[in-house]
Scaffold this motif. Structure first.
Motif, PDB file in Angstrom:
ATOM      1  N   ASN A   1       1.124  -1.459  -0.036  1.00 21.20           N
ATOM      2  CA  ASN A   1       0.012   0.415   0.104  1.00 21.20           C
ATOM      3  C   ASN A   1       1.249   1.456  -0.026  1.00 21.20           C
ATOM      4  O   ASN A   1       1.244   1.674   1.001  1.00 21.20           O
ATOM      5  CB  ASN A   1      -1.348   0.234   1.229  1.00 21.20           C
ATOM      6  CG  ASN A   1      -2.078   0.855   1.182  1.00 21.20           C
ATOM      7  OD1 ASN A   1      -2.522   1.268  -0.444  1.00 21.20           O
ATOM      8  ND2 ASN A   1      -2.793   0.982   1.742  1.00 21.20           N
TER       9      ASN A   1
ATOM     10  N   ASN B   1       0.974   3.551  -2.022  1.00 23.71           N
ATOM     11  CA  ASN B   1      -0.320   5.044  -2.764  1.00 23.71           C
ATOM     12  C   ASN B   1      -0.242   6.239  -2.406  1.00 23.71           C
ATOM     13  O   ASN B   1       0.539   7.295  -3.432  1.00 23.71           O
ATOM     14  CB  ASN B   1      -1.813   4.323  -2.947  1.00 23.71           C
ATOM     15  CG  ASN B   1      -2.116   3.986  -2.543  1.00 23.71           C
ATOM     16  OD1 ASN B   1      -0.953   2.215  -2.959  1.00 23.71           O
ATOM     17  ND2 ASN B   1      -3.750   3.575  -2.938  1.00 23.71           N
TER      18      ASN B   1
ATOM     19  N   ALA C   1     -11.879   7.798  -5.691  1.00 24.60           N
ATOM     20  CA  ALA C   1     -10.012   7.769  -5.322  1.00 24.60           C
ATOM     21  C   ALA C   1      -9.648   6.798  -6.445  1.00 24.60           C
ATOM     22  O   ALA C   1      -8.076   6.029  -5.981  1.00 24.60           O
ATOM     23  CB  ALA C   1     -10.436   7.415  -3.934  1.00 24.60           C
ATOM     24  N   SER C   2      -9.783   6.427  -7.471  1.00 27.77           N
ATOM     25  CA  SER C   2      -9.360   5.346  -8.169  1.00 27.77           C
ATOM     26  C   SER C   2      -8.033   6.543  -8.844  1.00 27.77           C
ATOM     27  O   SER C   2      -7.635   7.272  -8.969  1.00 27.77           O
ATOM     28  CB  SER C   2      -9.950   5.446  -8.727  1.00 27.77           C
ATOM     29  OG  SER C   2     -10.644   5.544  -9.738  1.00 27.77           O
ATOM     30  N   SER C   3      -7.220   5.428  -9.549  1.00 26.58           N
ATOM     31  CA  SER C   3      -6.423   6.230 -10.422  1.00 26.58           C
ATOM     32  C   SER C   3      -6.863   5.845 -11.095  1.00 26.58           C
ATOM     33  O   SER C   3      -7.480   4.870 -12.377  1.00 26.58           O
ATOM     34  CB  SER C   3      -5.003   5.071 -10.225  1.00 26.58           C
ATOM     35  OG  SER C   3      -4.763   3.901 -10.303  1.00 26.58           O
TER      36      SER C   3
ATOM     37  N   TRP D   1      -6.458  -3.484  -8.769  1.00 27.33           N
ATOM     38  CA  TRP D   1      -5.864  -2.346  -7.688  1.00 27.33           C
ATOM     39  C   TRP D   1      -5.931  -0.640  -8.073  1.00 27.33           C
ATOM     40  O   TRP D   1      -6.156   0.185  -6.834  1.00 27.33           O
ATOM     41  CB  TRP D   1      -4.488  -2.159  -8.132  1.00 27.33           C
ATOM     42  CG  TRP D   1      -3.477  -1.256  -7.128  1.00 27.33           C
ATOM     43  CD1 TRP D   1      -3.684  -1.460  -6.145  1.00 27.33           C
ATOM     44  CD2 TRP D   1      -3.258  -0.359  -7.384  1.00 27.33           C
ATOM     45  NE1 TRP D   1      -1.967  -0.578  -5.662  1.00 27.33           N
ATOM     46  CE2 TRP D   1      -2.366   0.085  -6.381  1.00 27.33           C
ATOM     47  CE3 TRP D   1      -3.270   0.860  -8.830  1.00 27.33           C
ATOM     48  CZ2 TRP D   1      -1.640   1.449  -6.556  1.00 27.33           C
ATOM     49  CZ3 TRP D   1      -2.560   2.008  -8.476  1.00 27.33           C
ATOM     50  CH2 TRP D   1      -1.896   3.005  -7.565  1.00 27.33           C
TER      51      TRP D   1
ATOM     52  N   ASN E   1      -9.300   0.980  -5.699  1.00 31.25           N
ATOM     53  CA  ASN E   1      -9.163   1.499  -4.530  1.00 31.25           C
ATOM     54  C   ASN E   1     -10.154   1.002  -4.017  1.00 31.25           C
ATOM     55  O   ASN E   1     -10.562   1.867  -2.898  1.00 31.25           O
ATOM     56  CB  ASN E   1      -8.991   3.011  -4.537  1.00 31.25           C
ATOM     57  CG  ASN E   1      -8.319   3.288  -3.560  1.00 31.25           C
ATOM     58  OD1 ASN E   1      -7.261   2.661  -2.523  1.00 31.25           O
ATOM     59  ND2 ASN E   1      -8.545   5.016  -3.313  1.00 31.25           N
ATOM     60  N   ASN E   2     -10.446  -0.612  -3.895  1.00 37.36           N
ATOM     61  CA  ASN E   2     -10.887  -1.327  -3.163  1.00 37.36           C
ATOM     62  C   ASN E   2     -10.407  -2.601  -2.530  1.00 37.36           C
ATOM     63  O   ASN E   2      -9.780  -2.852  -3.240  1.00 37.36           O
ATOM     64  CB  ASN E   2     -12.642  -1.089  -3.943  1.00 37.36           C
ATOM     65  CG  ASN E   2     -13.780  -2.092  -3.086  1.00 37.36           C
ATOM     66  OD1 ASN E   2     -13.451  -2.869  -2.165  1.00 37.36           O
ATOM     67  ND2 ASN E   2     -15.073  -2.412  -3.480  1.00 37.36           N
TER      68      ASN E   2
END
Lengths: 166, 351
Positions: A78, A80, B77-79, B144, B147-148
């Motif tokens: 993680n 990020n 919030a995802s890329s 990925w 974001n979950n």
């Protein structure tokens, strides 16, 4: 300009760009993905040199297996959040000096190689085809080949031993 | 037609062939969804889709239309780029296997013979290994980028499952390579035409390949990445509209492709059983033979797809430790044993 040259320049630009992106992207997952693109570009270069076996093994081993594990680890850690830039000035200077030294050594080593004399024969040699390469590996180079396989075996045993602990 | 020293006719020929193959894959995938629902319905004593058109034959079009008109949601919030890249990659890796497959005997148009194969490279089987090993990325990146947590767990599951079963899949294919002695797909098919189908020499290899192919496609006994009761929906939880459609479609294309691969590597490819193609070509013409052989390949592949569906609606899902146990402790040693025995027999026969 033939098709080989067009492909060569396209691939070269792609590889250099993606390699730069590997080190400049902030997000480690993006870095890994750019590295995968780099591997594909390099495989393209191998195909242009008619080293088909090398090209496809590069994709299977690096892009397909090792990078999956990289991605795996980074996703689970993680990472990020973009990490804060390094504050310590001395570390930056040391990194710059170390990188410069590596560049110097590489340039010095490349100057004396045979690359300057032997230009690449694109698409003509056939040593890279599976049959020829296999014959070479199992006749002339059988001892190094077997030693490499023992190295892999010991690495595997080591991984199992580490994994078995508790 | 040479401009810039490039043979444009060749490129155009290949482009048309690629377009046709991609269209074919799409249509087969569409009707595989319909087939799946019909097979499920038959096994569970229901009718299945029967409203849109006669026998519900237009159902896939209705489904596709519905998916297209759904709202496209990209989580905040995802890329974003990777979120879109995920389904694209899943689709691309599903489709590029088709490049090395010989789809039939050559067509003859005018003076030219056009082989029904996009690229007859001499590393055909290795190319398939490569595509299989790269196939994880679509799911992993999508999972990925969502974001979950559920998606991420599912993506990790998918990756570890695919990496584990890739090994046994590769080992079972190595036995096939030993029997045929070449990696060129067209060569493997023509050898099978002469000496009988590979499944006669490699029944165990085929079984292992079949199980591993099912695991690689994430089909039901192995559909841990999308186990609803554990992970809500799995890696495509955050996806909607056609991006979800691409993931679902990619699964069916993968299934069709593994059917085609099984047919090509083990069941004689486009070979029509008990018929000599060259004699037939003299009788009814080259193009008709090409059509017949292509149909034969499709029948073989569709039977494999049917088998996949049959198993899906018969066998419940594994637990994850059972899955890993089966992959590493059963299939890999079996495949190794199969490979060693094959090698010994091939060596003995050659002496």
């Amino acid at each position: 300009m033939g098709i080989t040259q067009i492909l060569f320049w396209t691939l070269t630009v792609l590889v250099l760009f993606s390699a730069l992106m590997v080190i400049t992207s902030k997000n480690p997952v993006h870095s890994v993905l750019w590295l995968i693109v780099t591997f594909f570009g390099i495989s393209g270069h191998y195909v242009l040199l008619n080293a088909q076996f090398l090209a496809i093994v590069n994709i299977i081993v690096y892009a397909g297996a090792i990078m999956v594990l990289f991605l795996f680890v980074i996703m689970l850690m993680n990472l990020n959040k973009p990490s804060s830039p390094l504050k310590n000035k001395w570390i930056q200077i040391a990194g710059f000096v170390a990188g410069g030294c590596l560049l110097l050594v590489l340039v010095a080593a490349l100057r004396n190689t045979e690359i300057a004399k032997n230009t690449v024969e694109a698409g003509t040699g056939d040593i890279g085809l599976v049959a020829n390469l296999g014959r070479e590996l199992f006749s002339n180079f059988v001892v190094p080949f077997e030693i490499a396989s023992i190295l892999f075996l010991s690495a595997m045993v080591g991984a199992v031993v580490i994994g078995k602990k508790e | 037609m040479y401009i810039l020293a490039i043979d444009w006719l060749f490129i155009i020929e290949k482009l048309i062939l690629i377009a046709l193959i991609v269209t074919l894959c799409m249509i087969v995938a569409m009707y595989a969804t319909y087939g799946e629902r019909k097979v499920a319905a038959y096994i569970q004593d229901r009718y299945g889709p029967n409203r849109a058109g006669p026998l519900g034959i237009l159902q896939p079009l209705a489904d596709g239309g519905k998916l297209f008109f759904k709202e496209e949601v990209v989580p905040l919030a995802s890329s974003k780029i990777l979120f879109v890249l995920g389904p694209m990659l899943a689709m691309v890796t599903a489709l590029i296997t088709s490049a090395v497959i010989p789809w039939g005997t050559a067509l003859s148009i005018g003076k030219n013979t056009i082989p029904l194969q996009v690229a007859d490279i001499n590393i055909g089987v290795l190319y398939i290994f490569a595509v299989v090993s790269v196939g994880v990325y679509g799911i992993m990146i999508g999972a990925w980028a969502s974001n979950n947590k559920f998606s991420l767990i599912s993506g990790v599951r998918a990756a570890s499952q695919m990496v584990s079963y890739e090994l046994a899949l590769g080992l079972s294919l190595i036995a096939v390579l030993m029997v045929s002695g070449t990696m060129q797909m067209s060569e493997i098919v023509s050898l099978q035409q002469q000496h009988g189908w590979n499944v006669l020499y490699q029944p165990f290899g085929f079984l292992i390949f079949f199980i591993c192919a099912m695991a690689e496609c994430n089909r039901t006994p192995f559909d841990l990445p999308e186990a609803e009761n554990e992970l809500n929906m799995g890696y495509h939880q955050e996806y909607s509209s056609m991006k979800l459609g691409f993931y679902l479609f990619a699964e069916y294309i993968n299934m069709f492709m593994s059917g085609i691969l099984m047919a090509t590597l083990f069941w004689g490819g486009y070979d029509i059983p008990f018929v000599d193609e060259t004699k037939l070509a003299a009788g009814i013409g080259q193009n008709w033979v090409a059509f017949l052989s292509f149909s034969m390949l499709m029948i073989k592949a569709c039977f494999s797809v049917f088998l996949f569906m049959w198993i899906r609606w018969t066998i419940p899902r594994f637990r994850f430790d059972q899955l890993m146990h089966l992959g590493w402790k059963r299939l890999v040693p079996l495949a190794l044993l199969n490979m060693l025995i094959t090698a010994a027999v091939v060596l003995w026969l050659n002496k």
